[in-house]
Design a protein around this motif. Sequence first.
Motif, PDB file in Angstrom:
ATOM      1  N   GLY A   1       0.820  -1.213   0.000  1.00 27.91           N
ATOM      2  CA  GLY A   1       0.000   0.000   0.000  1.00 27.91           C
ATOM      3  C   GLY A   1       0.852   1.259   0.000  1.00 27.91           C
ATOM      4  N   LEU A   2       1.902   1.260   0.791  1.00 27.88           N
ATOM      5  CA  LEU A   2       2.818   2.393   0.833  1.00 27.88           C
ATOM      6  C   LEU A   2       3.545   2.538  -0.499  1.00 27.88           C
ATOM      7  N   ALA A   3       3.950   1.417  -1.082  1.00 29.52           N
ATOM      8  CA  ALA A   3       4.619   1.461  -2.389  1.00 29.52           C
ATOM      9  C   ALA A   3       3.704   2.104  -3.430  1.00 29.52           C
ATOM     10  N   ARG A   4       2.424   1.797  -3.368  1.00 28.17           N
ATOM     11  CA  ARG A   4       1.479   2.397  -4.320  1.00 28.17           C
ATOM     12  C   ARG A   4       1.311   3.902  -4.064  1.00 28.17           C
ATOM     13  N   HIS A   5       1.364   4.330  -2.804  1.00 29.04           N
ATOM     14  CA  HIS A   5       1.306   5.767  -2.501  1.00 29.04           C
ATOM     15  C   HIS A   5       2.538   6.480  -3.054  1.00 29.04           C
ATOM     16  N   VAL A   6       3.704   5.852  -2.901  1.00 30.05           N
ATOM     17  CA  VAL A   6       4.932   6.419  -3.462  1.00 30.05           C
ATOM     18  C   VAL A   6       4.794   6.484  -4.983  1.00 30.05           C
TER      19      VAL A   6
ATOM     20  N   PRO B   1       6.968  15.279   1.965  1.00 33.42           N
ATOM     21  CA  PRO B   1       7.779  14.956   3.137  1.00 33.42           C
ATOM     22  C   PRO B   1       7.177  13.886   4.048  1.00 33.42           C
ATOM     23  N   GLU B   2       5.864  13.917   4.244  1.00 36.96           N
ATOM     24  CA  GLU B   2       5.251  12.914   5.120  1.00 36.96           C
ATOM     25  C   GLU B   2       5.333  11.515   4.510  1.00 36.96           C
ATOM     26  N   LEU B   3       5.334  11.429   3.194  1.00 39.01           N
ATOM     27  CA  LEU B   3       5.465  10.131   2.536  1.00 39.01           C
ATOM     28  C   LEU B   3       6.902   9.616   2.668  1.00 39.01           C
ATOM     29  N   THR B   4       7.862  10.492   2.570  1.00 44.95           N
ATOM     30  CA  THR B   4       9.252  10.103   2.782  1.00 44.95           C
ATOM     31  C   THR B   4       9.443   9.605   4.211  1.00 44.95           C
ATOM     32  N   GLU B   5       8.805  10.269   5.169  1.00 45.72           N
ATOM     33  CA  GLU B   5       8.892   9.823   6.568  1.00 45.72           C
ATOM     34  C   GLU B   5       8.280   8.442   6.753  1.00 45.72           C
TER      35      GLU B   5
END
Length: 144
Positions: free
Chosen positions: A40-45, A115-119
């Motif tokens: 899920g995070l990979a898809r957000h990235v 920035p929040e996605l990088t975190e």
Amino acid sequence: MRHDEMIGKVRTLARLPDSGTAERATRAVVSTLSERLPSGLARHVAAQLPPDLAAAMRRAADAADAAGAGSGHAGERFGLAVFAGRIADRAGTDEDTALREAAAVLEVLDAALAPELTERMAGALPSDIRELLPVERAMGDREE
């Protein structure tokens, strides 16, 4: 950030000889990163990347889900040695070069992503891979 801009920055940061080499390195890192992150995070990235790099990241996330590695919740568990080895295999280089290229790609991703996605991405990585992120290099070692 546009695709050509990202590839140009990776080429400069990693001191690569041409755009084709920078493209291979970027795809290798993005694909391997996608395997390590929760799908899920990979898809957000991927949603914040240029379409062709996003597609590479989504394919890796889909493959991880299909293999049962994450089912949307957790990425495949591996550390820096496996991370470097997979990048090296995909990019056709050695592991030391793969780590240098990974650091460059992650620095460009850091600038391209919210920035929040990088975190969130940093929080999902083990400390040895997280050290490749520019924030971690500036902050030094952090506790897990």
